[in-house]
Scaffold this motif. Structure first.
Motif: not given
Length: 116
Positions: A56-59, A63-70
């Motif tokens: 699960n992730t939080n932003y 940056v929400k919608g532009r950055f992706t953490i994995s």
């Protein structure tokens, strides 16, 4: 303590993309939540993305919608895919445990500069 090495920064034009990587030492990486932070000149370090051991992730709203953490637990690595970059994303980027999980010592970070 866990140690972190961040790479992948650079100079990119507005609207461009970068992918940051962070390799963490330690044999228990998979059980930790991990976060990306950034510190812009003259500003305090801020948390921008968190990924839990569950995936699960939080932003942060910025940056929400532009950055992706994995993350890839087999490689002890957490990634930050950054798209649609803006000049205000210019900062030194760091990874570490989330603020609520007693972050370890900070790495050197990786510089991201967004400029035309």
């Amino acid at each position: 303590q866990v140690q972190f090495v961040e790479t992948g920064g650079g100079l990119v034009q507005p609207g461009g993309s970068l992918r940051l990587s962070c390799v963490a030492s330690g044999r228990r990486f998979s059980i930790y939540a991990m976060a990306w932070y950034r510190q812009a000149p003259g500003k305090e370090r801020e948390s921008i993305a968190v990924i839990y051991s569950t995936g699960n992730t939080n932003y942060a709203n910025s940056v929400k919608g532009r950055f992706t953490i994995s993350r890839d637990n087999g490689k002890n690595t957490v990634y930050l895919q950054m798209n649609s970059l803006k000049p205000e994303d210019t900062a030194v980027y760091y990874c570490n445990k989330p603020t609520w999980d007693s972050p370890d010592s900070w790495g050197q970070g990786t510089q991201v500069t967004v400029s035309s």
